[in-house]
Design a protein around this motif. Sequence first.
Motif, short mmCIF file in Angstrom:
data_model
loop_
_atom_site.label_atom_id
_atom_site.label_comp_id
_atom_site.label_asym_id
_atom_site.label_seq_id
_atom_site.Cartn_x
_atom_site.Cartn_y
_atom_site.Cartn_z
N ARG A 309 23.15 28.62 -17.82
CA ARG A 309 23.46 30.26 -18.51
C ARG A 309 22.53 29.99 -19.29
O ARG A 309 21.91 31.31 -20.17
CB ARG A 309 24.29 30.71 -18.38
CG ARG A 309 24.53 30.80 -16.74
CD ARG A 309 26.63 31.15 -16.80
NE ARG A 309 27.26 31.33 -15.41
CZ ARG A 309 28.58 31.68 -15.51
NH1 ARG A 309 28.88 32.24 -16.19
NH2 ARG A 309 28.74 31.58 -13.61
N ASP A 310 22.93 29.63 -20.57
CA ASP A 310 22.73 29.09 -21.99
C ASP A 310 21.48 27.90 -21.65
O ASP A 310 22.35 26.74 -22.33
CB ASP A 310 23.80 29.43 -22.61
CG ASP A 310 23.10 29.56 -24.31
OD1 ASP A 310 22.09 29.90 -24.32
OD2 ASP A 310 24.56 29.17 -25.16
N VAL A 311 20.28 28.04 -22.40
CA VAL A 311 19.36 27.22 -22.46
C VAL A 311 18.45 26.63 -24.20
O VAL A 311 18.72 27.92 -24.49
CB VAL A 311 18.26 27.58 -21.72
CG1 VAL A 311 16.86 26.09 -21.16
CG2 VAL A 311 18.24 27.74 -20.42
N PRO A 312 19.14 25.76 -24.32
CA PRO A 312 18.82 25.34 -25.75
C PRO A 312 17.73 25.51 -26.05
O PRO A 312 17.07 24.71 -24.65
CB PRO A 312 19.93 24.32 -26.28
CG PRO A 312 21.02 23.93 -24.66
CD PRO A 312 20.13 24.63 -23.50
N TRP A 313 17.23 25.64 -27.02
CA TRP A 313 16.11 26.25 -27.36
C TRP A 313 15.05 24.49 -27.94
O TRP A 313 13.54 24.93 -26.62
CB TRP A 313 15.47 26.57 -28.88
CG TRP A 313 13.91 25.75 -29.36
CD1 TRP A 313 13.69 25.90 -30.58
CD2 TRP A 313 12.91 26.28 -28.71
NE1 TRP A 313 12.65 26.19 -30.42
CE2 TRP A 313 11.55 26.38 -29.47
CE3 TRP A 313 12.59 27.36 -27.41
CZ2 TRP A 313 10.49 26.78 -29.28
CZ3 TRP A 313 10.61 27.56 -27.17
CH2 TRP A 313 10.14 27.16 -28.05
N ASP A 314 15.74 23.01 -27.87
CA ASP A 314 15.07 22.15 -27.95
C ASP A 314 15.59 21.89 -26.08
O ASP A 314 14.16 20.72 -25.84
CB ASP A 314 16.14 21.11 -28.69
CG ASP A 314 15.94 21.38 -29.45
OD1 ASP A 314 15.23 21.15 -30.58
OD2 ASP A 314 17.40 22.13 -30.51
N TYR A 315 15.88 22.29 -25.42
CA TYR A 315 15.21 21.86 -24.62
C TYR A 315 14.29 22.28 -23.25
O TYR A 315 13.72 21.74 -22.58
CB TYR A 315 16.99 21.81 -22.77
CG TYR A 315 17.27 21.30 -21.65
CD1 TYR A 315 17.04 19.41 -22.11
CD2 TYR A 315 16.94 22.56 -20.55
CE1 TYR A 315 17.45 19.48 -20.64
CE2 TYR A 315 17.37 21.56 -19.23
CZ TYR A 315 17.10 20.09 -19.23
OH TYR A 315 17.05 19.95 -17.86
N GLN A 316 14.67 24.02 -23.81
CA GLN A 316 12.94 24.79 -23.55
C GLN A 316 11.65 23.88 -23.72
O GLN A 316 11.14 24.17 -23.17
CB GLN A 316 13.76 26.09 -23.79
CG GLN A 316 14.33 26.84 -22.90
CD GLN A 316 14.52 27.87 -23.69
OE1 GLN A 316 13.65 28.81 -23.66
NE2 GLN A 316 15.85 28.65 -23.87
N ARG A 317 12.04 23.95 -24.82
CA ARG A 317 11.34 22.89 -25.16
C ARG A 317 10.12 22.09 -24.26
O ARG A 317 9.01 21.82 -24.68
CB ARG A 317 11.11 22.92 -26.76
CG ARG A 317 9.45 22.73 -27.60
CD ARG A 317 10.00 22.40 -28.63
NE ARG A 317 11.09 21.72 -29.20
CZ ARG A 317 11.50 21.51 -30.69
NH1 ARG A 317 10.31 22.96 -31.56
NH2 ARG A 317 11.92 20.66 -31.32
N ALA A 318 11.00 21.17 -24.34
CA ALA A 318 10.70 19.84 -23.16
C ALA A 318 10.56 20.65 -21.85
O ALA A 318 9.24 19.88 -21.49
CB ALA A 318 12.33 19.07 -23.46
N VAL A 319 11.11 21.03 -21.31
CA VAL A 319 10.49 21.29 -20.11
C VAL A 319 9.54 22.27 -19.39
O VAL A 319 8.50 22.36 -18.42
CB VAL A 319 12.07 22.12 -19.82
CG1 VAL A 319 12.16 22.81 -17.64
CG2 VAL A 319 13.25 21.09 -19.13
#
Length: 381
Positions: A309-319
């Motif tokens: 539900r809440d995606v950290p920016w560092d994870y979004q940037r990788a995915v």
Amino acid sequence: MATIAPFAFRPEPLPDELLSSWMLRTAAGMLMKPYDFTHTYWRSKPPALTRDIDRMAPANIITGMAEGTGIPLARAYQTTLGGYAGSLFGEMNAQGFAPWIMPVGVRHRSRQSFGQQFCPKCLAEDERPYFRRAWRIATSSVCVRHEVVLADRCPDCGESVAAHRSPRLDRCWKCECALRDAVTRVADPEVLRLQAGFELAIKNGWAVLGQGVVHFAPRYFLLVRQLLSLVSHGPRRTRFLRAIGEHRWAHRMPGGPIEPAGGIEYLTPSARHDHFAMVAWLLWGWPDLFVEAAQKAGIWQSWALKDMRDVPWDYQRAVRPDLVRASYQPTDGEISAAIGFLDRTRDRVWLDELVELIGDNKDLKQKGLVKFVNEFRVMAG
């Protein structure tokens, strides 16, 4: 709220001591049984020790312990699990599910879950044995000092820890076996290194991730939790672990998947240790090693972000740049061929059969299904 007079025995909390441990030591120093101690000073209903006071952190108990021992209120609060708010998670949920907080399964005076971990070597070494606050959180699976995996039950009878029912804090409540006698397993060096990083992140409020820094530690732990989810369960788990296992650092594969009704908080310390060995490798080479393993396992964006539900920016940037796979849409010719096949082999052409052959309803609608419905007599089943 009535003020509590200074106790006859006024110990300060030991380093990283848990509230319940501190209370039990105070009661023992006053030659009082734990239930007599809490009833004398708080008279709470239900009794204080029939609740998970480390997690719930009742204000009257925190204040009373601070007044009775003569320490600052802020220091008393830091003995509770709520003290991790802002470093391990955003806000503490004292009643429902709380990420990373290991449940002890309170039922009246009993403890039916194994959420109270301990290091046998720490208890053996302590001049005054006590339970650490870090032993109640799921990020802790090893003792960095002694380089062993933590224990979570009596080494003799297998019962969970219930120190408030024990003759001594460091003994089993049921068989009185010494908890320090539990057999320990040597910890993986990579997990020791990872946990040392976790402890620094909790202390400092920020974390190192790959070659960068996550400036708010709870965001880092959200990312760690999602990686644990990917290595612990799901239909792509086996392929993901196989992709990780191709590398020399990932030499120990974890056991069976976490049951859907459970979570990382319900795993034994040994099982969490093995899962963290996988996560450690992904984090050291973040984000490249994660992206490489995910691509090999067929973990694309939709699965990598599953249940977040809440995606950290560092994870979004990788995915999002590297794990986005353009959705396949069948051509008009493919849809016509599929409908023609169904028309030849079935009495009627049903929509669900067509979906099974060439894609979901959204794909079909995008290709102008109405035209094909009129032309080929597709029946909406």
